[in-house]
Design a protein around this motif. Structure first.
Motif, PDB file in Angstrom:
ATOM      1  N   PHE A 280      44.165  35.079  53.535  1.00 32.19           N
ATOM      2  CA  PHE A 280      42.800  35.583  53.590  1.00 32.19           C
ATOM      3  C   PHE A 280      42.386  35.972  52.172  1.00 32.19           C
ATOM      4  O   PHE A 280      43.223  36.436  51.385  1.00 32.19           O
ATOM      5  CB  PHE A 280      42.686  36.828  54.472  1.00 32.19           C
ATOM      6  CG  PHE A 280      43.137  36.627  55.891  1.00 32.19           C
ATOM      7  CD1 PHE A 280      43.311  35.359  56.435  1.00 32.19           C
ATOM      8  CD2 PHE A 280      43.386  37.717  56.706  1.00 32.19           C
ATOM      9  CE1 PHE A 280      43.722  35.184  57.747  1.00 32.19           C
ATOM     10  CE2 PHE A 280      43.793  37.562  58.022  1.00 32.19           C
ATOM     11  CZ  PHE A 280      43.965  36.287  58.538  1.00 32.19           C
ATOM     12  N   VAL A 281      41.125  35.818  51.856  1.00 36.94           N
ATOM     13  CA  VAL A 281      40.611  36.221  50.546  1.00 36.94           C
ATOM     14  C   VAL A 281      39.498  37.240  50.739  1.00 36.94           C
ATOM     15  O   VAL A 281      38.873  37.319  51.804  1.00 36.94           O
ATOM     16  CB  VAL A 281      40.098  35.015  49.729  1.00 36.94           C
ATOM     17  CG1 VAL A 281      41.231  34.028  49.470  1.00 36.94           C
ATOM     18  CG2 VAL A 281      38.939  34.321  50.443  1.00 36.94           C
ATOM     19  N   LEU A 282      39.265  38.029  49.684  1.00 38.48           N
ATOM     20  CA  LEU A 282      38.215  39.040  49.697  1.00 38.48           C
ATOM     21  C   LEU A 282      36.927  38.440  49.152  1.00 38.48           C
ATOM     22  O   LEU A 282      36.925  37.822  48.084  1.00 38.48           O
ATOM     23  CB  LEU A 282      38.633  40.236  48.848  1.00 38.48           C
ATOM     24  CG  LEU A 282      37.577  41.344  48.664  1.00 38.48           C
ATOM     25  CD1 LEU A 282      37.312  42.041  49.999  1.00 38.48           C
ATOM     26  CD2 LEU A 282      38.033  42.341  47.607  1.00 38.48           C
ATOM     27  N   VAL A 283      35.854  38.616  49.879  1.00 42.40           N
ATOM     28  CA  VAL A 283      34.530  38.186  49.424  1.00 42.40           C
ATOM     29  C   VAL A 283      33.699  39.442  49.192  1.00 42.40           C
ATOM     30  O   VAL A 283      33.553  40.274  50.095  1.00 42.40           O
ATOM     31  CB  VAL A 283      33.845  37.269  50.462  1.00 42.40           C
ATOM     32  CG1 VAL A 283      32.466  36.851  49.968  1.00 42.40           C
ATOM     33  CG2 VAL A 283      34.697  36.041  50.735  1.00 42.40           C
ATOM     34  N   ARG A 284      33.161  39.584  47.974  1.00 44.02           N
ATOM     35  CA  ARG A 284      32.355  40.750  47.622  1.00 44.02           C
ATOM     36  C   ARG A 284      31.166  40.315  46.776  1.00 44.02           C
ATOM     37  O   ARG A 284      31.136  39.177  46.278  1.00 44.02           O
ATOM     38  CB  ARG A 284      33.203  41.780  46.885  1.00 44.02           C
ATOM     39  CG  ARG A 284      33.985  41.233  45.702  1.00 44.02           C
ATOM     40  CD  ARG A 284      34.917  42.284  45.155  1.00 44.02           C
ATOM     41  NE  ARG A 284      35.722  41.750  44.037  1.00 44.02           N
ATOM     42  CZ  ARG A 284      36.524  42.478  43.286  1.00 44.02           C
ATOM     43  NH1 ARG A 284      36.640  43.784  43.512  1.00 44.02           N
ATOM     44  NH2 ARG A 284      37.222  41.934  42.305  1.00 44.02           N
ATOM     45  N   PRO A 285      30.178  41.182  46.588  1.00 39.83           N
ATOM     46  CA  PRO A 285      29.018  40.786  45.791  1.00 39.83           C
ATOM     47  C   PRO A 285      29.418  40.335  44.397  1.00 39.83           C
ATOM     48  O   PRO A 285      30.391  40.839  43.814  1.00 39.83           O
ATOM     49  CB  PRO A 285      28.172  42.065  45.748  1.00 39.83           C
ATOM     50  CG  PRO A 285      28.554  42.806  46.983  1.00 39.83           C
ATOM     51  CD  PRO A 285      30.014  42.524  47.178  1.00 39.83           C
TER      52      PRO A 285
END
Length: 298
Positions: free
Chosen positions: A168-173
């Motif tokens: 899983f990867v982190l998606v952020r602004p």
């Protein structure tokens, strides 16, 4: 009752599943009047009513409820006889119904179907995309032949084959791209956007953050990964997505993608099918094709 037919049983099963004549007719590939006639003929042959007809809904009668599982058993047995016949021909051909969960389907299916049809050009592939609990139910009832899901499923009646693991990867602004990547403990304190209840990916993400699925999360759940990523791009929180979704979901959103340090959140993708299926060897082959498709996609 000598006039009972498998066709009538299949129409009954479709109507019992959809509880609506129009939707059942569409799913069966016939007109609504034709479906109604077949159901009426079946009821006349049995001498008992199977459905209660209301203005907008169809319900099984008490006898219909008792009749339905026996019909499913008959249809599942017939399908397995057909599978035996295909096996005797030493070829995988004809109808193959494969279920896929929504967090896999859009990203893996294009490559997988291409590989599968190249290997078995006479296959008539039917794809069913829905949540894991529904796929388990439909597989148990013989409505699909196999499913591509996140493991484990841990159903005694099913064979499970792990195919590959995925991070899983982190998606952020995008404005947060240069900030340190939060660990699981910090992530649990952030405005974490998740898929709505029923998605196994939601439970896996919560497990990584050591958060309870029962926590109230009004306004923070979405029905698709695409929605979650677009919300992040609009500055509303952060989310986790599977690695296979990155290329599709982040290309049109103002977001950045980061990988976690240390222990990586991940899931195992695999295939499941009924242990009674005669096509076990063929499903092992298809599982290998899924793995090949995942490598090409990656």
């Amino acid at each position: 009752m000598s006039n009972l037919t498998l066709k009538q049983f299949r129409y009954f099963e479709s109507l019992a599943q959809h509880r609506h004549f129009g939707r059942a007719a569409d799913a069966s590939g016939i007109s609504q009047p034709a479906l109604s006639m077949q159901i009426k003929d079946l009821e006349d042959d049995l001498g008992v009513q199977l459905f209660e007809r209301a203005a907008r809904q169809v319900r099984l009668t008490r006898f219909g409820e008792e009749f339905a599982p026996r019909v499913r058993d008959i249809l599942r047995s017939v399908d397995e006889v057909q599978d035996l016949a295909r096996l005797a021909q030493n070829s995988l051909s004809g109808r193959l119904r494969i279920g896929v969960i929504p967090t896999i389907a859009p990203y893996l299916l294009p490559s997988f179907i291409g590989h599968l049809t190249q290997a078995h050009p006479t296959l008539d592939i039917h794809i069913r995309e829905t949540l894991t609990p529904r796929l388990i139910e439909e597989l148990s009832q013989g409505r699909i032949d196999a499913a591509i899901v996140a493991l484990p499923v841990s159903e005694p009646a099913f064979e499970e084959v792990a195919i590959f693991e995925e991070d899983f990867v982190l998606v952020r602004p995008d404005i947060d791209a240069d900030r340190p990547v939060p660990d699981a403990q910090d992530l649990a304190q952030m405005q974490l956007l998740l898929l709505e209840e029923g998605h196994c990916f939601r439970d896996q993400a919560l497990a990584f953050c050591s958060m309870r699925s029962a926590l109230p999360r009004e306004g923070l759940d979405g029905s698709s990964l695409s929605t979650l990523v677009q919300l992040v791009g609009a500055g509303i929180g952060v989310t986790l997505i599977p690695d296979m979704a990155v290329g599709v979901e982040t290309r049109s959103a103002n977001v950045s993608v980061a990988r976690f340090d240390g222990v990586q959140p991940k899931r195992t993708i695999g295939m499941i099918w009924r242990k009674t299926s005669p096509l076990t060897d063929q499903f092992h082959e298809i599982a290998k094709i899924v793995g090949q498709a995942a490598q090409v996609r990656g």
